[in-house]
Enzyme design. Structure first.
Site, PDB file in Angstrom:
ATOM      1  N   HIS B 174       5.537  -7.063   4.225  1.00 46.57           N
ATOM      2  CA  HIS B 174       4.616  -7.471   3.150  1.00 46.57           C
ATOM      3  C   HIS B 174       4.334  -8.976   3.237  1.00 46.57           C
ATOM      4  CE1 HIS B 174       3.260  -7.275  -1.227  1.00 46.57           C
ATOM      5  NE2 HIS B 174       3.511  -8.572  -1.101  1.00 46.57           N
ATOM      6  N   GLU B 175       5.383  -9.774   3.343  1.00 49.37           N
ATOM      7  CA  GLU B 175       5.197 -11.235   3.369  1.00 49.37           C
ATOM      8  C   GLU B 175       4.416 -11.669   4.611  1.00 49.37           C
ATOM      9  OE1 GLU B 175       5.617 -12.771   0.737  1.00 49.37           O
ATOM     10  OE2 GLU B 175       6.780 -11.196  -0.226  1.00 49.37           O
ATOM     11  N   HIS B 178       0.766 -11.145   4.317  1.00 50.04           N
ATOM     12  CA  HIS B 178       0.053 -12.207   3.591  1.00 50.04           C
ATOM     13  C   HIS B 178      -0.440 -13.265   4.577  1.00 50.04           C
ATOM     14  CE1 HIS B 178       0.378 -10.999  -0.519  1.00 50.04           C
ATOM     15  NE2 HIS B 178       1.695 -11.024  -0.562  1.00 50.04           N
ATOM     16  N   TYR B 189      -6.488 -15.094  -4.008  1.00 50.28           N
ATOM     17  CA  TYR B 189      -5.313 -14.487  -4.642  1.00 50.28           C
ATOM     18  C   TYR B 189      -5.475 -14.385  -6.155  1.00 50.28           C
ATOM     19  CZ  TYR B 189      -0.442 -12.989  -4.599  1.00 50.28           C
ATOM     20  OH  TYR B 189       0.717 -12.252  -4.700  1.00 50.28           O
ATOM     21  N   ASP B 271      -0.181 -12.833 -14.006  1.00 55.06           N
ATOM     22  CA  ASP B 271       0.008 -12.417 -12.611  1.00 55.06           C
ATOM     23  C   ASP B 271      -1.287 -12.609 -11.811  1.00 55.06           C
ATOM     24  OD1 ASP B 271       1.194 -11.242 -10.315  1.00 55.06           O
ATOM     25  OD2 ASP B 271       0.598  -9.227 -10.944  1.00 55.06           O
ATOM     26  N   HIS B 276      -0.377  -7.854  -8.729  1.00 51.41           N
ATOM     27  CA  HIS B 276       0.689  -6.904  -8.381  1.00 51.41           C
ATOM     28  C   HIS B 276       0.604  -5.635  -9.213  1.00 51.41           C
ATOM     29  CE1 HIS B 276       2.411 -10.771  -6.997  1.00 51.41           C
ATOM     30  NE2 HIS B 276       2.952 -10.048  -6.046  1.00 51.41           N
TER      31      HIS B 276
END
Lengths: 106, 385
Positions: B174-175, B178, B189, B271, B276
């Site tokens: 996931h990271e 990005h 974002y 958020d 998310h």
């Protein structure tokens, strides 16, 4: 700074879970209240800019909003993991712990 | 080589140089950064590279898989101390090895399946920092590297909710994704583009896990962050791509807030506009498409999403555009009305989005002006489609 009340909110993060707390300083155990006041003094909270964010959002980073009410008035600071100065980290850690403890008690 | 006078000096304004320094190929970035530095020196200025191209200096590598794991030793300074490099033997520290191995599998998926050489496509080194801060129940991508906390290791065992964040390989995928998004679609974002950014990271994070385990779409659990919660939490993971909104329901953490359908879309400023939260909708569309196609999800559904992320989506794309563009991509890769394209259409339909397959969307903005400039200076645009 004669702190009376504190509001704390942490949003975002990988899990996207919001956690918040809104409490009077007197609600805390004495030792924790003293520690919190010391940490607020350490960062000169009243002098911090309201916006301590970077222009670009870090994916999955946390956003923190802290409001401190005192005799002199109220001051709100918004910051993030990577834009918060290093000396502010212990304050963010303690506020999160307090928020967690209070969420658990509810 | 860098001393000769390059035409880029004369014709490209600084804001565009910064764009190239951030988004160009490695060769383009080197030229652009040299030019920016030279220009700043001429003006007697100090140039702040951090916001757009520090990564270019710190984490460039040429060649294959290249990883470094750092230890922040519970501090907040990144990257910290080097604890494992590419050819080093395993560490005694499990978090170090998890970060190393997880970024390796992520590299392998992108390289072996999508023929992509690392995050930037040109062999960028994969840097990870473990033991970030104290009681840090999170992981993030800071634009240059990954950072992982240890959960709430500072609390008594009975109060802990989170384990270390390297424990789940899909978090690592996931990271890193990005990072891929940062170099490709550059999805902003916040709000829908931000939720798409998140969803792309969940999609490829889950595919990294499925690839590692050798699971087909119907064998996979489609849970994001399995193993992150301690046994004190009533939950199976952070998110469910298969059934958004059902991953956890806990007295302390509350209930998984993800919607599974557009009718339940959450309007919020929190958020970053619910990035998310609403990602659950597009996550589920991918899950349905992948399951309809069958077999290994990374092979076809993953290829469709990857090509859309690399070549079609732009910084401001919303859910409807993503639906249209993945549907279009499926048609290009597998044929109009192919099983694959129908599966993509069905995936979006089941979350409340009807694909508009009748029109060809305009080319993404950003490639036009910058692309022609790059052609002018004899370099290929970064998006070659």
């Amino acid at each position: 700074m004669d702190v009376k009340r504190i509001k704390f909110e942490r949003t975002g993060g990988f899990a996207g879970m919001r956690i918040a707390a809104d409490f009077e300083l007197d609600d805390l155990p004495e030792e924790q209240a003293e520690q919190l006041c010391e940490l607020l003094d350490d960062v000169d909270f009243d002098e911090l800019p309201e916006n301590l964010m970077k222009a670009n959002q870090v994916p999955d980073g946390f956003t923190y909003t802290i409001t401190v009410e005192s005799e002199e008035g109220q001051h709100t600071v918004t910051t993030s993991d990577i834009s918060a100065p290093a000396k502010m980290q212990p304050l963010l850690e303690l506020l999160y712990q307090i928020a967690r403890q209070r969420a658990r008690k509810k | 080589m860098h001393n000769h006078r390059h035409p880029i000096h004369c014709i490209v304004p600084p804001h565009m140089l910064k764009e190239i320094a951030t988004n160009g190929t490695q060769a383009q970035r080197v030229i652009a950064i040299d030019t920016l530095k030279a220009t700043a020196r001429m003006r007697g200025q100090r140039i702040a590279l951090a916001d757009f191209a520090a990564a270019t200096f710190r984490v460039e590598a040429v060649g294959g898989k290249d990883r470094i794991v750092y230890d922040a030793k519970n501090g907040s300074t990144l990257p910290g101390t080097v604890v494992r490099k590419e050819d080093d033997p395993p560490s005694v520290d499990v978090a170090v090895n998890e970060a190393f191995d997880g970024s390796g599998v992520t590299y392998d998926l992108y390289k072996n399946i999508y023929n992509r050489n690392s995050i930037d496509g040109t062999g960028m080194r994969l840097d990870s920092t473990v033991h970030y801060r104290v009681g840090y129940d999170n992981a993030f991508w800071d634009g240059q590297q990954m950072a992982y906390g240890d959960g709430d290791e500072n609390l008594p065992v009975g109060e802990r909710l989170f384990n270390r964040f390297t424990i789940a390989i899909d978090v690592i995928g996931h990271e890193l994704t990005h990072g891929v998004t940062q170099f490709e679609a550059k999805l902003v974002y916040s709000y829908q583009p931000g939720a798409l950014n998140e969803s792309m990271s969940d999609v490829f994070g889950s595919l990294v896990k499925q690839y590692q385990k050798g699971q087909t779409a119907d064998q996979a659990d489609w849970i994001i962050g399995e193993g992150l919660f301690t046994s004190n939490v009533n939950g199976v993971g952070i998110r469910s791509m298969k059934a958004p909104g059902t991953a956890y329901n806990d007295p302390v953490l509350g209930k998984d807030p993800q919607p599974a359908h557009m009718k339940d879309y959450v309007n919020t400023v929190s958020d970053n506009g619910g990035v998310h939260i609403n990602s659950g909708i597009t996550n589920r569309a991918f899950y349905i498409a992948a399951t309809e196609i069958g077999g290994f999800a990374w092979e076809k559904a993953g290829q469709i999403w990857y090509v859309a992320l690399r070549d079609k989506l732009t910084s401001s794309s919303n859910f409807q555009q993503c639906a249209n563009l993945t549907h279009q991509t499926a048609g290009e890769l597998f044929g109009a009305n192919s099983l694959e394209q129908q599966a993509v259409k069905k995936g979006w339909a089941e979350v409340g989005l009807t694909v508009d397959g009748g029109t060809t969307p305009p080319p993404p903005p950003g490639d036009g002006c910058l692309g022609s400039l790059l052609k002018l200076i004899g370099a290929a645009p970064s998006k070659t489609g």
